[in-house]
Design a protein around this motif. Structure first.
Motif, PDB file in Angstrom:
ATOM      1  N   GLU A   1       8.469  -4.087   0.352  1.00  0.00           N
ATOM      2  CA  GLU A   1       8.219  -4.865   1.556  1.00  0.00           C
ATOM      3  C   GLU A   1       9.546  -5.236   2.227  1.00  0.00           C
ATOM      4  OE1 GLU A   1       7.416  -6.645   4.647  1.00  0.00           O
ATOM      5  OE2 GLU A   1       5.660  -5.927   3.547  1.00  0.00           O
TER       6      GLU A   1
ATOM      7  N   LYS B   1      -1.400  -3.991  -5.120  1.00  0.00           N
ATOM      8  CA  LYS B   1      -1.996  -2.659  -5.016  1.00  0.00           C
ATOM      9  C   LYS B   1      -2.208  -2.309  -3.546  1.00  0.00           C
ATOM     10  CE  LYS B   1      -6.073  -0.194  -6.864  1.00  0.00           C
ATOM     11  NZ  LYS B   1      -7.292  -0.384  -7.702  1.00  0.00           N
ATOM     12  N   ASP B   2      -1.965  -1.050  -3.201  1.00  0.00           N
ATOM     13  CA  ASP B   2      -1.970  -0.662  -1.792  1.00  0.00           C
ATOM     14  C   ASP B   2      -3.366  -0.419  -1.232  1.00  0.00           C
ATOM     15  OD1 ASP B   2      -0.691  -0.283   0.626  1.00  0.00           O
ATOM     16  OD2 ASP B   2      -0.506   1.882   0.339  1.00  0.00           O
TER      17      ASP B   2
ATOM     18  N   GLU C   1      -4.469  -5.870   1.822  1.00  0.00           N
ATOM     19  CA  GLU C   1      -3.644  -6.071   3.015  1.00  0.00           C
ATOM     20  C   GLU C   1      -2.607  -7.173   2.823  1.00  0.00           C
ATOM     21  OE1 GLU C   1      -5.700  -6.539   6.691  1.00  0.00           O
ATOM     22  OE2 GLU C   1      -7.055  -4.855   6.321  1.00  0.00           O
ATOM     23  N   THR C   2      -1.414  -6.919   3.367  1.00  0.00           N
ATOM     24  CA  THR C   2      -0.356  -7.913   3.447  1.00  0.00           C
ATOM     25  C   THR C   2       0.172  -7.920   4.877  1.00  0.00           C
ATOM     26  OG1 THR C   2       1.292  -6.280   2.753  1.00  0.00           O
ATOM     27  CG2 THR C   2       0.319  -7.656   1.034  1.00  0.00           C
TER      28      THR C   2
ATOM     29  N   THR D   1      -1.486  -0.608   4.785  1.00  0.00           N
ATOM     30  CA  THR D   1      -2.373  -0.631   3.620  1.00  0.00           C
ATOM     31  C   THR D   1      -3.134   0.680   3.639  1.00  0.00           C
ATOM     32  OG1 THR D   1      -2.558  -3.030   3.718  1.00  0.00           O
ATOM     33  CG2 THR D   1      -4.262  -1.847   2.484  1.00  0.00           C
TER      34      THR D   1
ATOM     35  N   LYS E   1       4.177  -2.695  -2.426  1.00  0.00           N
ATOM     36  CA  LYS E   1       2.849  -2.138  -2.664  1.00  0.00           C
ATOM     37  C   LYS E   1       2.917  -1.116  -3.803  1.00  0.00           C
ATOM     38  CE  LYS E   1       0.371  -3.976   0.756  1.00  0.00           C
ATOM     39  NZ  LYS E   1      -0.431  -3.080   1.595  1.00  0.00           N
TER      40      LYS E   1
ATOM     41  N   SER F   1       0.159  -0.618 -10.511  1.00  0.00           N
ATOM     42  CA  SER F   1       0.301  -2.017 -10.905  1.00  0.00           C
ATOM     43  C   SER F   1       0.558  -2.142 -12.395  1.00  0.00           C
ATOM     44  CB  SER F   1      -0.966  -2.798 -10.518  1.00  0.00           C
ATOM     45  OG  SER F   1      -1.134  -2.849  -9.115  1.00  0.00           O
TER      46      SER F   1
END
Length: 512
Positions: A49, A77-78, A81-82, A88, A120, A162
């Motif tokens: 990020e 995990k991709d 959403e972030t 994403t 991610k 992850s």
């Protein structure tokens, strides 16, 4: 353009005294350094990020009040959403421009607790729900995730990145998602802790879906305490996810409830009907530990209908995937051109060289043929699968045998990555019961098979999350079975295996 970097971070116990805590910026820089060092071998992280260091510096400038996860680097995990600069993607090139500017509520809660979202993680594309011959851990965006204990071994789907990232020490915690095993399986084969909470304890809003009946995010960490801390921050009611309406009243401080005496006097059911697949020796050692901690073990030899539960649940997933994914895609930005499952099927066909070089999309095609959530066949399948896994499954086993929880091996040790035959899993535990019922499921390292880790599962009834975590914590503290990854090219490089593979007597062609 996605940056295929790495993510990693030193383990930060956010419960440590404030004076002993490193700065959020230092933790984040360390995470990024470890990603850069380890990701080329493992492909556990899709992207770092770009705003992570800025977020960490802001936390350091505003140190009061500190959240319980202050300065903890967390990977996501991709398919979650972030709001930063990353898309994403669910591992698919069809979503490479899916930059929504939204935090999933669970991510917003993590940030509010002081965590730093560092990047991610890679995943099995579309959370391993695209084709029956898939290779767990492969995505068009991220490539093939590799097990940190042996790089030629699979990391199990779909939260593969992850699991590997946490095992390798890239971050103290990562968030996975599970529909049927995708938190606990990668955690077990990576030798870490994975917790699938009761469905409805953690919001699924802005998480790319498979099934509203079974989907849930969950923490993946190196210790049970860290899992409990992260879950406490993540859990809560979300008005946009009706399944979470009870979450605020059901949640608690899961870390505060942990006890290393929680097994004493507890009757625990051993799921003998779901054992084997090379884990028997490790399981018997784990059971000895449970007994030594004061648990009363009750063998459960039979459970009928597991095959039928799986078949009925698969019908549910096919129907819900189409409905839920189409609803999600309708909320994505205009830059995303694939607005329906039918569009995705067409996209994959048009981009087969990059999207389908190893396997196809028969699950996508089967889902597209379903008739919707009003279809009587779908409704019957959901009623049948839930009833058999929940009220007539876990609940009945607990009541009949007068036990408070169930234990058994989570999965076999990691299998070889196989581009010819796809996943070659040699068995599995009873985790699908908890997945279909929506009940909590924890896996904790219980030992190894030839240097590859295996996990012990703890399962219980709906909303028994605190109990299950505490039972697993007691076992973890007593057993201490987590092993550090060695990033070997192959487990066959182990000294004992090399010796075993070498003939004891001179062979034909030998100079001796």
């Amino acid at each position: 353009m996605l940056r295929h970097l790495l993510l990693a971070s030193s383990v930060l116990l956010a419960s440590a005294p404030a004076a002993a805590q490193p700065s959020a910026e230092a933790n984040t820089r360390d995470a990024i350094r470890r990603i850069e060092a380890l990701n080329p071998q493992t492909r556990a992280v899709i992207a770092v990020e770009p705003t992570a260091l800025d977020e960490a510096r802001a936390l350091d400038r505003n140190r009061r009040p500190r959240g319980p996860l202050f300065g903890m680097p967390i990977l996501v995990k991709d398919n979650i959403e972030t709001k930063g600069g990353l898309p994403t993607t669910a591992g698919s090139l069809a979503l490479k421009d899916n930059v929504t500017g939204r935090d999933a509520p669970l991510v917003a809660r993590l940030r509010a607790a002081g965590a730093v979202i560092v990047g991610k993680t890679n995943l099995s594309e579309w959370a391993n729900f695209r084709d029956g011959d898939s290779i767990s851990g492969w995505s068009a965006v991220g490539g093939q995730t590799r097990n940190a204990h042996a790089l030629d071994r699979n990391a199990c789907g779909s939260s593969t990145g992850s699991g590997v990232a946490v095992a390798a020490g890239m971050a103290p915690a990562a968030i996975g998602t599970e529909t049927n095993g995708s938190v606990v399986c990668p955690a077990a084969v990576s030798g870490i802790v994975g917790f699938k909470p009761t469905v409805g304890l953690v919001s699924r809003t802005y998480v790319i879906p498979i099934s509203h009946s079974q989907d849930t995010p969950g923490p993946m960490t190196r210790t049970v305490r860290e899992a409990a801390m992260v879950l406490t921050a993540m859990a809560g009611t979300d008005p946009l996810d009706s399944a979470t309406k009870e979450a605020d009243t059901r949640k608690s401080n899961y870390a505060a409830a942990l006890s290393d005496n929680s097994l004493r006097g507890k009757r625990i059911g051993v799921m003998r009907f779901a054992t084997g697949f090379g884990t028997d020796t490790a399981l018997e050692q784990a059971l000895q530990t449970l007994r030594a901690e004061g648990a009363i073990l009750v063998d459960i030899d039979k459970f009928e209908g597991r095959g039928q539960i799986g078949a009925e649940s698969y019908k549910v997933l096919l129907s819900e995937f189409k409905a839920d994914l189409n609803a999600y895609l309708a909320t994505t930005p205009p830059t995303v051109r694939t607005r329906t499952l039918a569009d995705l099927i067409a996209f994959n066909n048009a981009n087969a060289a990059t999207e389908m070089p190893l396997f196809g999309q028969d699950i996508f095609e089967g889902s597209e043929k379903t008739k919707g959530l009003d279809d009587p066949e779908y409704k019957k399948a959901r009623e049948t699968s839930f009833r058999m896994a929940g009220p007539e499954g876990i609940d009945k086993l607990l009541k009949t045998h007068n036990v408070v929880a169930l234990v058994g091996p989570t999965m076999p040790a990691a299998w070889l990555i196989d581009s010819v035959h796809g996943d070659q899993i040699s068995g599995g535990g009873a985790g699908s019961l908890a997945a279909v019922a929506g009940y909590p499921h924890l896996t904790v390292p219980m030992g190894e098979v030839r240097g590859l880790p295996v996990g012990l599962s703890f399962m219980g009834p709906k909303w028994s999350d605190a109990l299950i975590l505490s039972l697993g914590y007691d076992f973890e503290q007593a057993s201490q079975k987590r092993i550090e990854p060695r990033l070997m090219r192959s487990i066959e490089e182990r000294e004992d295996v090399v010796k075993a593979f070498t003939p004891a007597l001179p062979q034909a062609g030998s100079s001796k």
